[in-house]
Design an enzyme around this catalytic site. Structure first.
Site, short mmCIF file in Angstrom:
data_model
loop_
_atom_site.label_atom_id
_atom_site.label_comp_id
_atom_site.label_asym_id
_atom_site.label_seq_id
_atom_site.Cartn_x
_atom_site.Cartn_y
_atom_site.Cartn_z
CG ASP A 90 1.30 1.89 -1.17
OD1 ASP A 90 0.02 2.16 -1.38
OD2 ASP A 90 1.96 1.96 -1.86
CG HIS A 107 -9.20 0.88 -2.00
ND1 HIS A 107 -9.00 -0.51 -2.67
CD2 HIS A 107 -10.64 0.92 -1.85
CE1 HIS A 107 -10.15 -0.80 -3.12
NE2 HIS A 107 -11.02 -0.09 -2.37
P1 ADQ Z 1 -2.33 2.97 -5.74
O1 ADQ Z 1 -1.86 3.87 -4.78
O2 ADQ Z 1 -2.73 3.45 -7.27
O3 ADQ Z 1 -3.75 2.34 -5.15
P2 ADQ Z 1 -1.06 0.29 -6.30
O4 ADQ Z 1 -1.86 -0.50 -5.49
O5 ADQ Z 1 0.23 0.06 -6.19
O6 ADQ Z 1 -1.28 2.02 -5.63
O7 ADQ Z 1 -1.88 0.10 -7.76
C1 ADQ Z 1 -1.44 0.72 -8.72
C2 ADQ Z 1 -1.89 -0.08 -9.94
O8 ADQ Z 1 -1.73 0.64 -11.12
C3 ADQ Z 1 -1.11 -1.53 -10.20
O9 ADQ Z 1 -2.27 -2.23 -10.71
C4 ADQ Z 1 -0.19 -1.18 -11.32
O10 ADQ Z 1 0.02 -2.11 -12.18
C5 ADQ Z 1 -0.94 0.11 -12.15
N1 ADQ Z 1 0.26 0.81 -12.71
C6 ADQ Z 1 1.14 1.66 -11.91
N2 ADQ Z 1 1.82 2.16 -12.95
C7 ADQ Z 1 1.52 1.73 -14.09
C8 ADQ Z 1 2.13 2.20 -15.42
N3 ADQ Z 1 3.25 3.00 -15.68
N4 ADQ Z 1 1.40 1.45 -16.44
C9 ADQ Z 1 0.46 0.59 -16.33
N5 ADQ Z 1 -0.11 0.29 -15.02
C10 ADQ Z 1 0.53 0.98 -14.02
C11 ADQ Z 1 -4.53 2.34 -4.04
C12 ADQ Z 1 -3.84 2.39 -2.68
C13 ADQ Z 1 -3.01 1.10 -2.68
C14 ADQ Z 1 -3.95 -0.08 -2.88
C15 ADQ Z 1 -4.74 0.06 -3.97
C16 ADQ Z 1 -5.85 -1.24 -4.33
O11 ADQ Z 1 -2.98 3.74 -2.54
O12 ADQ Z 1 -2.11 1.03 -1.41
O13 ADQ Z 1 -2.95 -1.28 -2.90
O14 ADQ Z 1 -5.59 1.24 -4.09
O15 ADQ Z 1 -6.40 -1.12 -2.84
#
Ligand code: ADQ
Length: 463
Positions: A365, A157
Site C-alpha cells: 500500500d 500515491h
Molecule cells: P486507497 O487505495 O483508496 O488510496 P486509503 O489510503 O486507505 O486507500 O484511502 C481510502 C479512503 O477511502 C480513506 O479515506 C477511507 O476513509 C475511505 N473509505 C474506505 N472505505 C470506505 C467506506 N466504506 N466508506 C467511506 N469511506 C471509505 C490510494 C493509495 C493509498 C494512499 C492514498 C492517498 O492506494 O496507499 O494512502 O491513495 O495517497
C-alpha cells in the site's frame, strides 16, 4: 498573479451531497487550491461518443473545478486498461495479475495527450502545476511538448516497484524517462524513493546527487519523500460529532458487549482481505476462549468493478466470509460482519471509535489513510489498538502500532490476541506516539512539503 493547477484522474466537487463523503486527498487538494486560488482539472467520470475536449467549469470561491468527458474506448484502455490492469497490479508487486496490451498503452498515451491539450488553455505563465498519480505519469512530457515551461510537480500515491518487477512492463523505459520532464517527483516513503533511484541509476544511468537531485542528460529533477497525511483536526472533531456518537452507540449495542475488530478498505486485492479473513479464523482456532467475545466488522465498498480481477476478489471474499461464518457461528453470534458499502465521514469516524482493534493489513500500500483515520478517531482516555502491516507506507511513520507481516496468519492471530488483552496504560502510550505523528505530519504538512520543494525548484525554463 499565479494560481496552482492541480491535475488528477478524477476531481471531487466540494459542493452537493457527495461533498461530506470526500477523502483526505480531496480535502487537502481543495485546501491547497483555496489558499491562493487555482484550478483542479480531471476526468468528469462521464463518457461522450466522440471526444470534444469541451471543459465543464464549476467555480467555488477562488477554485475552478474543470472536467472533461472521455470516450468509452478511452475509459476501457486508459482507466480500466493500462492504469488498473497494467500499472496498478505491477506497482503493487502483482505480476501475476498484470496484463500487458498494446491497446492499453496506446489509450493511456492518447488520454494523457488529451488531458494536456484540454488543460493547456487554463495554464497561466507563472502557474505551478501539480500532477497526481499513476494515471498521468507521461502528462508532464505531453505538456512540455505543447510548450509549457512552468514548474511541474508529480506525486505518486502508490508504491514504486523494485526495478526487476518494473522491467517486466514492456515500455518501462519511456515511461520512467517521462518523469524527468517534471521538476519535482514525490513518493510516499523512503523505500519507494530508493526503488526509483535504483532504476534511475542502474537502468537509465542517471546521476543521483545527495540532496535528491537526479540528473539525466540535461534534466535535473528533485526526487523527494512526502508522506501524505489526513486532516487530523477535522477527523478528531468528526469522531466527537453527534452523528459519530450515534454510529458508535449503534454498533456497541449490536455487539452486545463483544470487542469489535474493524477493517475498512476499498475492495482491492492489494488490501490483503482474504489473508486477513484467514488470519482472523486462525485467531478463532488458536484462542477458543476468546471466541464469542469478539466480532469482526469488515467494511469493503466495491471498486473498479469493470476489471475482472476486482470481480474475482469480490467473489472470493463472499465465499470466504460465508464459509468462516458457517463454520464458527452460533445461534447468537456471527464472527464476521462483511459489509459492501460506503459510509459518510462522520459515521465512519464513529465506527472506528467503537472498535477496540483495527486490522489494517495490506500486502502492499502506498500509504493507507485508514490507519491514520482510525487513530485520529479514538477516545484519548481509552484508545483502541492499531494492527498495521509492515508493507503499508504508513508503517514507516506509525511505529507505535502493532506491526505485522500480513502473510503470516499466526503472527496476525497473535497480534489480535495481544491487542485484545493490552492494558489501558500501554494502549494509551502507543496511541499518544501515533497521534503525535498524525497531527504533526498531517495533510497540510504534506501539501506544504511538496509545494515548498516545487517553489524551490530552479526557475522555469523558457521554450
Ligand atoms: P486507497 O487505495 O483508496 O488510496 P486509503 O489510503 O486507505 O486507500 O484511502 C481510502 C479512503 O477511502 C480513506 O479515506 C477511507 O476513509 C475511505 N473509505 C474506505 N472505505 C470506505 C467506506 N466504506 N466508506 C467511506 N469511506 C471509505 C490510494 C493509495 C493509498 C494512499 C492514498 C492517498 O492506494 O496507499 O494512502 O491513495 O495517497
Amino acid at each position: 498573479m499565479s494560481r496552482l493547477v492541480v491535475i488528477s484522474n478524477r476531481v471531487q466537487s466540494l459542493r452537493g451531497p457527495t461533498a461530506r463523503n470526500q477523502g483526505g486527498l480531496a480535502v487537502a487538494l481543495h485546501g491547497a487550491l483555496r489558499k491562493e486560488g487555482g484550478v483542479w482539472f480531471g476526468w468528469s467520470g462521464e463518457t461522450v461518443e466522440t471526444f470534444t475536449g469541451a471543459i465543464d467549469l464549476e467555480q467555488a470561491d477562488d477554485v475552478a473545478i474543470a472536467t472533461v468527458d472521455l470516450e468509452p474506448q478511452d475509459v476501457d484502455e486508459y482507466y480500466n486498461g493500462y492504469a488498473n490492469r497494467s500499472l496498478w497490479p505491477l506497482f503493487h508487486d502483482r505480476i501475476d495479475l498484470t496484463r500487458f496490451e498494446r491497446d492499453f498503452e496506446g489509450g493511456y498515451l492518447r488520454v494523457n495527450q488529451r488531458f494536456a491539450t484540454t488543460v493547456r488553455p487554463l495554464i497561466g505563465a507563472g502557474d505551478p502545476l501539480w500532477v497526481h498519480d499513476y494515471h498521468l505519469i507521461p502528462l508532464g512530457r505531453e505538456l512540455r511538448r505543447l510548450g509549457v515551461t512552468n514548474r511541474l510537480g508529480f506525486f505518486l500515491h502508490i508504491p514504486w516497484p523494485p526495478s526487476q518487477i518494473l522491467m517486466s512492463l514492456p515500455s518501462h523505459e519511456p515511461l520512467v524517462r517521462s518523469l524527468f520532464e517534471y521538476d519535482v517527483v514525490g513518493f510516499q516513503t523512503r523505500d519507494w524513493l530508493d526503488a526509483f533511484l535504483h532504476y534511475a541509476d542502474r537502468h537509465l544511468g542517471a546521476a543521483v546527487g545527495k540532496d535528491g537531485a537526479v540528473t539525466l542528460g540535461e534534466r535535473t529533477i528533485r526526487a523527494i519523500v512526502a508522506p501524505i497525511g489526513i486532516d487530523a483536526n477535522e477527523f478528531e472533531t468528526a469522531a466527537r460529532s453527534e452523528c459519530a456518537c450515534f454510529a458508535r452507540d449503534r454498533l456497541h449495542m449490536s455487539a452486545t458487549g463483544r470487542s469489535i475488530i474493524v477493517g475498512v478498505d476499498r475492495l482491492d486485492y492489494s488490501k490483503g482481505l482474504p489473508e486477513r479473513f484467514a488470519s482472523y479464523e486462525r485467531f478463532l482456532l488458536r484462542y477458543p476462549d476468546l471466541q464469542g467475545l469478539v466480532l469482526m466488522l469488515q467494511i469493503a465498498p466495491p471498486s473498479r468493478e469493470k476489471v475482472d480481477t476486482y470481480r474475482a476478489i469480490r467473489a472470493e471474499l463472499d465465499g470466504l466470509s460465508g464459509r468462516i461464518n458457517g463454520e464458527h457461528a452460533d445461534i447468537d453470534w456471527v464472527p464476521i460482519r462483511y459489509v459492501n458499502k460506503g459510509y459518510p465521514r462522520e459515521e465512519l469516524a464513529g465506527i472506528y471509535r467503537a472498535a477496540r482493534v483495527a486490522l489494517v493489513t495490506p500486502l502492499r500500500d502506498g500509504m493507507n489513510l485508514v490507519a491514520k483515520e482510525y487513530v485520529a478517531a479514538q477516545d484519548p482516555d481509552d484508545p483502541g489498538v492499531l494492527i498495521l502491516s509492515i508493507f503499508a507506507g504508513a508503517a514507516a511513520q506509525l511505529t507505535d502500532a502493532l506491526l505485522v507481516n500480513p502473510y503470516s496468519a499466526d503472527e496476525v492471530a497473535d497480534a489480535i490476541a495481544h491487542a485484545l488483552s493490552m492494558p489501558r496504560e500501554e494502549r494509551t502510550r502507543r496511541w499518544r506516539g501515533l497521534i503525535e505523528n498524525i497531527r504533526r505530519e498531517d495533510v497540510f504538512w504534506w501539501r506544504d512539503r511538496f509545494l515548498g520543494a516545487l517553489a524551490r525548484a530552479p526557475a522555469p525554463r523558457h521554450a
